[in-house]
Motif scaffolding. Structure first.
Motif, short mmCIF file in Angstrom:
data_model
loop_
_atom_site.label_atom_id
_atom_site.label_comp_id
_atom_site.label_asym_id
_atom_site.label_seq_id
_atom_site.Cartn_x
_atom_site.Cartn_y
_atom_site.Cartn_z
N ALA A 48 0.81 -1.10 0.03
CA ALA A 48 0.15 -0.08 -0.02
C ALA A 48 0.86 1.25 -0.03
O ALA A 48 0.47 2.14 -0.74
CB ALA A 48 -0.84 -0.02 1.26
N LYS A 49 1.88 1.16 0.52
CA LYS A 49 2.95 2.37 0.58
C LYS A 49 3.39 2.65 -0.85
O LYS A 49 3.50 3.94 -1.04
CB LYS A 49 3.99 2.26 1.63
CG LYS A 49 3.58 1.97 3.31
CD LYS A 49 4.82 1.87 4.01
CE LYS A 49 4.56 1.71 5.70
NZ LYS A 49 5.82 1.60 6.28
N ASN A 50 3.81 1.59 -1.36
CA ASN A 50 4.36 1.71 -2.73
C ASN A 50 3.26 2.41 -3.59
O ASN A 50 3.51 2.95 -4.48
CB ASN A 50 4.76 0.60 -3.20
CG ASN A 50 6.07 -0.15 -2.23
OD1 ASN A 50 6.96 0.66 -1.62
ND2 ASN A 50 6.33 -1.46 -2.22
N THR A 51 2.18 1.81 -3.42
CA THR A 51 0.94 2.45 -4.01
C THR A 51 0.62 4.02 -3.93
O THR A 51 0.42 4.75 -4.66
CB THR A 51 -0.35 1.37 -4.10
OG1 THR A 51 0.09 0.19 -4.38
CG2 THR A 51 -1.68 2.15 -4.90
N LEU A 52 0.59 4.31 -2.72
CA LEU A 52 -0.09 5.54 -2.29
C LEU A 52 1.17 6.76 -2.00
O LEU A 52 0.89 7.97 -1.92
CB LEU A 52 -0.76 5.38 -1.01
CG LEU A 52 -2.09 4.64 -1.33
CD1 LEU A 52 -2.70 4.15 -0.12
CD2 LEU A 52 -2.98 5.26 -2.51
#
Length: 310
Positions: A185-189
């Motif tokens: 999720a961190k990599n996405t957002l």
């Protein structure tokens, strides 16, 4: 306070019709988790029926009061409230995150937190503050959902545009390695700036789309259809929604973009974020998250149809 909203806080104003504690300044995560009444863990206990243990099923319980939040299978992975705050801290910038609101619904079965990001953006003369929202459930009924939502400074209207190549939302079920999933999720957002830059590009493009009365009618008929199969009661509800969107297009801060695709999408956003349900049942606030997600879907559908018709 209604039982469905257990505890919450908000900075300066109380959302959701006056509920919750009001604080003057946005707190950091250590203070926010206490103000929101989320400083408890979820623990799992075996499930028994007539003194016989039920294999592979567990009760999710609150550590502070032993309240049962839901029954889940052995595959269910917990995301603790403290982990949710830690995730948001690490995603934005640890030590500088300020939370605007957080709390729980339905005795802690659903929880949320909204954190303001650092940079302010201006799009076509409108100032937007980007926020990160984390939504979670502990009863086994919902996914973990994280999204970035730009909020117009003047009227608190959110604009959740589904832009190609600029991710703003992420969700997953409570199954598998949650630590790895949250890292994903961190990599996405984490590229919030990329999303806001894309949004500005799209705003200029949508402003160039001129909506005639005919095109507007075509779009509204597709996103909120009334057909021969629609009952009289359903038709009345749909017409109320149509009228609310039309009314939103006349708002002071949207009127300057009247007759354009950008004005239409802002009106849709205003409707999906501000409108209350047509019928206020005893449990209408219980369904607050469901209505947020439904509003997101209507916005995305309107965005798709607008681009197709234009």
């Amino acid at each position: 306070m209604p039982a469905n909203v257990e505890e919450m806080f908000s900075v300066r104003v109380a959302p959701w019709h006056g509920l919750g504690k009001i604080v003057k300044e946005a707190p950091d995560s250590a203070a926010a988790i206490k103000l929101a009444g989320l400083d408890w863990d979820v623990i799992q206990s075996p499930v028994y029926v007539d003194d016989q243990k039920v294999d592979n099923y567990f009760a999710n319980k609150r550590s502070d009061n032993n309240e049962v939040l839901g029954i889940v299978t052995g595959r269910y992975s917990i995301v603790q409230n403290s982990e949710a705050f830690a995730f948001t801290d690490s995603l934005i910038k640890e030590g500088e995150v300020k939370y605007e609101t957080a709390g729980s619904l339905k005795d802690g079965r659903q929880v949320w937190m909204l954190a303001k990001m650092e940079q302010e953006y201006s799009i076509l003369g409108d100032k937007f503050d980007p926020y990160m929202c984390f939504i979670n459930s502990h009863d086994g009924t919902g996914a973990v959902r994280v999204l970035m939502t730009p909020i117009r400074v003047v009227c608190q209207n959110t604009l959740n545009a589904a832009l190609a190549g600029a991710k703003r939302a992420w969700s997953t079920t409570h199954v598998g390695n949650m630590a790895d999933k949250l890292e994903d999720a961190k990599n996405t957002l984490m590229y919030a700036g990329h999303y806001m830059n894309k949004l500005e590009e799209d705003a200029h493009r949508l402003t160039d789309i001129k909506l005639t009365a005919e095109k507007y009618g075509e779009i509204i008929n597709e996103i909120l259809p009334i057909t021969v199969k629609t009952s009289e009661r359903q038709a009345k509800v749909i017409q109320l929604r149509r009228d609310a969107i039309l009314h939103a297009m006349k708002a002071d801060d949207i009127r300057k973009f009247a007759g354009t695709g950008w004005g239409f999408m802002n009106a849709i956003s205003d409707y999906t974020t501000h409108a209350e349900p047509v019928r206020k049942t005893e449990t209408f606030r219980d369904n607050q998250f469901s209505r947020v997600v439904a509003g997101d879907k209507l916005f995305d559908l309107a965005y798709t149809v607008l681009n197709k018709v234009a």
